[in-house]
Design an enzyme around this catalytic site. Structure first.
Site, mmCIF file in Angstrom:
data_model
loop_
_atom_site.group_PDB
_atom_site.id
_atom_site.type_symbol
_atom_site.label_atom_id
_atom_site.label_comp_id
_atom_site.label_asym_id
_atom_site.label_seq_id
_atom_site.Cartn_x
_atom_site.Cartn_y
_atom_site.Cartn_z
ATOM 1 N N THR A 127 0.796 -1.127 -0.019
ATOM 2 C CA THR A 127 -0.081 -0.030 -0.116
ATOM 3 C C THR A 127 0.908 1.254 0.025
ATOM 4 O OG1 THR A 127 -1.329 -1.350 1.401
ATOM 5 C CG2 THR A 127 -2.056 0.881 1.034
ATOM 6 N N GLU A 132 12.017 -0.638 -0.341
ATOM 7 C CA GLU A 132 12.675 -1.464 0.391
ATOM 8 C C GLU A 132 14.095 -1.824 -0.090
ATOM 9 O OE1 GLU A 132 10.210 -1.643 -1.675
ATOM 10 O OE2 GLU A 132 9.507 -3.350 -2.335
#
Lengths: 424, 424
Positions: A209, A296
């Site tokens: 999200t 990430e």
């Protein structure tokens, strides 16, 4: 001062996430906006010992606009927001982290309904004036009872000062809270825009999200606010990519409270339209870059700048082809100016290009020209440039005036480690 | 017997590549084909102490067909092959590994021309009867002299027995040579198809090439051979992906020598057309899977099977969206049945789907149905399935009869390690 480590509980594992090396030196401080009150709480949806629930209360009805995921499998909260937008009025926003309430069937729809009902009751407003977003695991049924029980007390204790707390409560495996603000003259009044955001692309396992909530004290009608937001998103949130994976829950919502003495902007010809748009674009861009910088495993921010394409659309297609290429992203992780892979990504984009007209730069260093390596190419100079944290790849297609810029981050072993969940 | 380790010299590093755990138990042995002679040599283009040059000699003129990269920045060898195909006759093929001769401008074109000229002279044939492929670094000028000097002696000593040597000479960072063969009845005659291939997607740094060469002793006119090849490639080489990056040099070429007593197939209505097509499809599929199994860092073979889409094209778009998703590929590396990410990839594909009609299986285990998690879902059963080397993801879209299958491999830390070049 930012903490350098974050503990993240995922599945049966405690994952220690190091603060992104691309994090801002200082988290921005956001001034309160009159009539916009915020409360956060620990609902224990998934995380322990941290907040995971946010309530934003608008003391008076405010204008509202929204842009949502293009996924054909959107979450139940996204469907609710889309359905409520035409009403054009907002009184509250509920956001939880830890569970996306996506692909949860009729049960998920029921859960969304229960939360909306409870929030509307707590704030004494209509259900279609409550907006909702959920971020976290996909496909896991979500128990709404914890959230519902907390809403009445949150509505009472909500305060105008809580912006940093708001940004923290919506984090999943983000390594820093994301905030941006600007204050500027708009017509004869000074107005402020505050924004928070979380999570880039699919920043961590199951937590699919990107969420962002923006509030201004300017007065702008909902349809005009929608037009401003839809435009501004193109060069910001729609120009970033971490891993090319689109979430089921992406939600960007904007609210305008309409402070006293600020005549409402109700048409595009109002000269303040442009002024406001410009500042909103800058703010969204700032938030979008924070998201990429917290991608990430990211260690390098990549800016891809395409000029000379036949059209702007072609330029964006080429830029995204470069920004999403796993081989370019791994090369930059390795601090390798692998411009041959840029040629590859231009070639695979599928739009009009002429190989022999391409020019490619890394930063200010031209590496390829006239369909071959630059005669002045120097591995050492380039190698030193590649050690920076911010890498710019510029490509001139040499055909027309189409241009586009997108931002991405590198693909590191840490990305794989986070997303393959240590199981093996 | 396959060696378990390969030494690969890349840039200034010696990289030890472990044999892929998905490698076949046994390398296939290919029978000689009459009039098809093979020689390999060490030209020292980039590698030391291994062969890097292949010459295939056809003693008589043979039919030829080819399928090439869709890249808009193709290599010079690809351009030569495309231009020579209409002539419809082949007498020789030259392939080198270590340098792709791509994005090398007019110098690269000149190099291709020199090699073609030397090969044509050595074989005493026309230049447009020589085909060429190069695989390796992009953008690096290639010195042709080593190749040119070797060609005359290679033409002399070429032998029909050398198929394994051929497959080895075209390897870059492949961890095993890729060969396939089949012999079958086609009309009243028995015919054989032999094939070799190398490299998957962009299997290693800078080495952007998938190459494959197929030879049959059947008699087939060049235009019909092209039609058979173009069809067969759809469900094989055009249905695999390692990292979604398309090479500048992809080359698949096929030759038919036309053995004695085999009347040439010259039209699609010849009943042998179907027989031959079927066997070629199986053989190409076998080679394509070998390429996926040798994808950089691959530890799991992933088969994605989409049914019930509105059209076959839609099914393939969805299947590729799943097969290319970094988050699905990392989940499978982590042996995690993360079906929520499959929902995400279906949703982002952009074609017609109805979230609430989706059904998803991992192997035989149904994990999602009617827009939510399967009520019978059992983490333990699925977890044990995910430990296998071959993972099948099946999705029923529930809308129509469109179907497609594609193959991919997982995204591991080793992929990043190989492609980021140990530099950092």
């Amino acid at each position: 001062m930012i903490c350098r480590y974050f503990l993240c509980f995922y599945r049966k594992h405690i994952v220690v996430l190091k603060l992104s090396p691309l994090s801002p030196q200082k988290i921005q401080e956001l001034s309160p906006l009159s009539g916009v009150r915020i409360a956060t709480a620990e609902a224990g949806i998934k995380y322990k010992n941290r907040t995971d629930l946010l309530l934003i209360v608008f003391d008076k009805p405010v204008s509202v606009a929204g842009v949502f995921t293009r996924s054909k499998c959107p979450s139940s909260p996204v469907e609710h927001c889309r359905a409520s937008l035409p009403h054009g009025i907002a009184r509250g926003v509920v956001v939880n982290s830890g569970n996306a309430n996506a692909f949860t069937g009729s049960k998920g729809k029921h859960t969304t309904g229960e939360i909306i009902y409870a929030a509307a009751k707590a704030l004494k407003v209509r259900e279609n004036e409550i907006f909702i977003a959920s971020t976290g695991v996909i496909g896991e049924p979500m128990d709404a009872s914890g959230i519902i029980n907390l809403l009445p007390s949150m509505a009472e204790r909500a305060k105008e000062e809580n912006w940093l707390e708001a940004a923290k409560a919506i984090m999943t495996t983000d390594t820093f809270p994301k905030l941006a603000t600007c204050t500027f003259d708009c017509g004869e009044e000074t107005v402020t825009i505050n924004g928070i955001a979380k999570g880039s692309g699919m920043i961590a396992p199951d937590m699919a999200t990107m969420l962002s909530f923006i509030v201004s004290d300017a007065g702008i009608s909902s349809n005009i606010l929608q037009s401003i937001l839809s435009e501004a998103v193109q060069s910001s949130f729609n120009s970033i990519t971490v891993d090319s994976d689109t979430s089921t829950s992406d939600t960007l919502m904007m609210f305008a409270t309409g402070k006293e003495n600020f005549p409402c902007i109700t048409c595009k010809t109002d000269p303040r339209y442009e002024v406001f748009s410009k500042h909103l674009s800058v703010l969204l861009h700032e938030l979008a870059l924070q998201i990429v910088c917290d991608g990430e495993g990211a260690r390098h921010l990549i800016e891809v700048n395409v000029i000379g394409a036949t059209t702007n659309d072609d330029a964006k297609t080429i830029a995204l082809s470069i920004a999403n290429s796993p081989l370019i992203k791994t090369a930059i992780a390795g601090e390798d100016a692998n411009w041959g892979r840029v040629v590859m990504a231009v070639g695979k984009a599928g739009v009009e290009v002429d190989r022999d007209l391409l020019t490619i730069w890394f930063g200010e260093h031209r590496v390829a020209v006239n369909g071959e390596r630059d005669p002045e190419y120097c591995e050492e100079t380039i190698g030193s440039y590649m050690q920076g944290k911010h890498i710019t790849i510029r490509v001139d297609i040499g055909l027309g005036n189409g241009r586009a810029t997108v931002w991405s981050c590198d693909l590191t072993k840490e990305y794989v480690m986070i997303n393959s969940d240590y199981r093996s």
